[in-house]
Design an enzyme around this catalytic site. Sequence first.
Site, PDB file in Angstrom:
ATOM      1  N   CYS A  36       0.873  -1.180   0.000  1.00  0.00           N
ATOM      2  CA  CYS A  36       0.000   0.000   0.000  1.00  0.00           C
ATOM      3  C   CYS A  36       0.903   1.222   0.000  1.00  0.00           C
ATOM      4  O   CYS A  36       1.428   1.615   1.046  1.00  0.00           O
ATOM      5  CB  CYS A  36      -0.930   0.016   1.206  1.00  0.00           C
ATOM      6  SG  CYS A  36      -1.940   1.519   1.273  1.00  0.00           S
ATOM      7  N   HIS A  45      -2.329  -6.449  -9.789  1.00  0.00           N
ATOM      8  CA  HIS A  45      -3.210  -5.428 -10.356  1.00  0.00           C
ATOM      9  C   HIS A  45      -3.629  -5.817 -11.768  1.00  0.00           C
ATOM     10  O   HIS A  45      -2.820  -6.315 -12.554  1.00  0.00           O
ATOM     11  CB  HIS A  45      -2.502  -4.071 -10.425  1.00  0.00           C
ATOM     12  CG  HIS A  45      -2.331  -3.416  -9.099  1.00  0.00           C
ATOM     13  ND1 HIS A  45      -3.220  -2.480  -8.604  1.00  0.00           N
ATOM     14  CD2 HIS A  45      -1.391  -3.584  -8.137  1.00  0.00           C
ATOM     15  CE1 HIS A  45      -2.813  -2.086  -7.409  1.00  0.00           C
ATOM     16  NE2 HIS A  45      -1.711  -2.736  -7.100  1.00  0.00           N
ATOM     17  N   GLU A  49     -10.154  -1.896  -4.827  1.00  0.00           N
ATOM     18  CA  GLU A  49      -9.131  -2.662  -4.132  1.00  0.00           C
ATOM     19  C   GLU A  49      -9.694  -3.935  -3.510  1.00  0.00           C
ATOM     20  O   GLU A  49     -10.852  -3.962  -3.075  1.00  0.00           O
ATOM     21  CB  GLU A  49      -8.482  -1.809  -3.040  1.00  0.00           C
ATOM     22  CG  GLU A  49      -7.734  -0.601  -3.567  1.00  0.00           C
ATOM     23  CD  GLU A  49      -6.936   0.101  -2.480  1.00  0.00           C
ATOM     24  OE1 GLU A  49      -6.254  -0.597  -1.697  1.00  0.00           O
ATOM     25  OE2 GLU A  49      -7.008   1.333  -2.398  1.00  0.00           O
ATOM     26  N   CYS A  68      -5.188   5.136  -4.769  1.00  0.00           N
ATOM     27  CA  CYS A  68      -4.428   3.896  -4.540  1.00  0.00           C
ATOM     28  C   CYS A  68      -3.033   4.081  -5.120  1.00  0.00           C
ATOM     29  O   CYS A  68      -2.873   4.195  -6.341  1.00  0.00           O
ATOM     30  CB  CYS A  68      -5.130   2.708  -5.196  1.00  0.00           C
ATOM     31  SG  CYS A  68      -4.232   1.144  -5.039  1.00  0.00           S
ATOM     32  N   GLY A  93      -1.880   1.171  -7.178  1.00  0.00           N
ATOM     33  CA  GLY A  93      -2.684   1.208  -8.396  1.00  0.00           C
ATOM     34  C   GLY A  93      -2.171   2.240  -9.381  1.00  0.00           C
ATOM     35  O   GLY A  93      -2.188   2.023 -10.602  1.00  0.00           O
TER      36      GLY A  93
END
Length: 272
Positions: free
Chosen positions: A74, A157, A205, A214, A217
């Site tokens: 994260c 992802h 997410e 994100c 992301g």
Amino acid sequence: MLEVQYMESLGNDFVVIDGVTQFFEPSSKEISKVLNFDHDFSIDQIMLILPPSNSKFDFQIKIFNQDGSEAENCVNGIRCISKYIFDQKLVFSDQINFMVGNDLVIVSNTKKNQLKVDMFNISFESEDIGIKNDDINSFSFNDKEIFFDAVSVGNPHAVIFNYDKELNVPEVGAALQKSGIFRDGVNVGFANSINDSEINLRVVERGVGETQACGSGACAAAIIGRKTRNLSQKIKVNFNEGFLETETDLSSGKVSLTGTANYRAKAVTLNI
């Protein structure tokens, strides 16, 4: 009694727990206590700082989602943790070497209120992404075929570029997550190019749903944009509440992200 920091980055809200200067056992029971506490702020994830298990790192990070599951990465939360560490002077330099899973993540305090995160774990390998069949690059939603590209930046992802703006992003993201294509689920990015060096992005997410922003992301979208659409090495990624700056070097497998982090409330005591 547990002291925590409430922090945010681009609208993502975190509970930051310092497990170095105070004892905290990251068991499912203790994590559940923190998640279920009546917080004054919303929580996207819990970010836990721990002593490293390897001497080449300064700290270890563990990340927990709203549903109690552990996340691999994260980047917005890592910037929050980094701001806390720099502010508390828990390191004596402008750089922190983090152990995130088994990966090295380096955070630099580059200028006032700006934190640069360097990651070296870009992978297109199906095993790293957790994709069961790497020949699959699309799925069906309401009888419409939707194409995606996949990458791992420490966590998996899928990125859908230039999607139909009428698409129900939370529903489509959840559908891909539940499709069984990805072994351990996936974070789903929805990107639209503005030009070669700027994109808009929404992310659904794992274990959370659609979030305001994100960091990983943003990295994933920048990487896919560079690899498949010949976008610039440096890309500005816009979210609802701000933007992040990314730089991708596919030849070395490195991606960097620069942005801010802020406190919502400092040194809050939880009676748990």
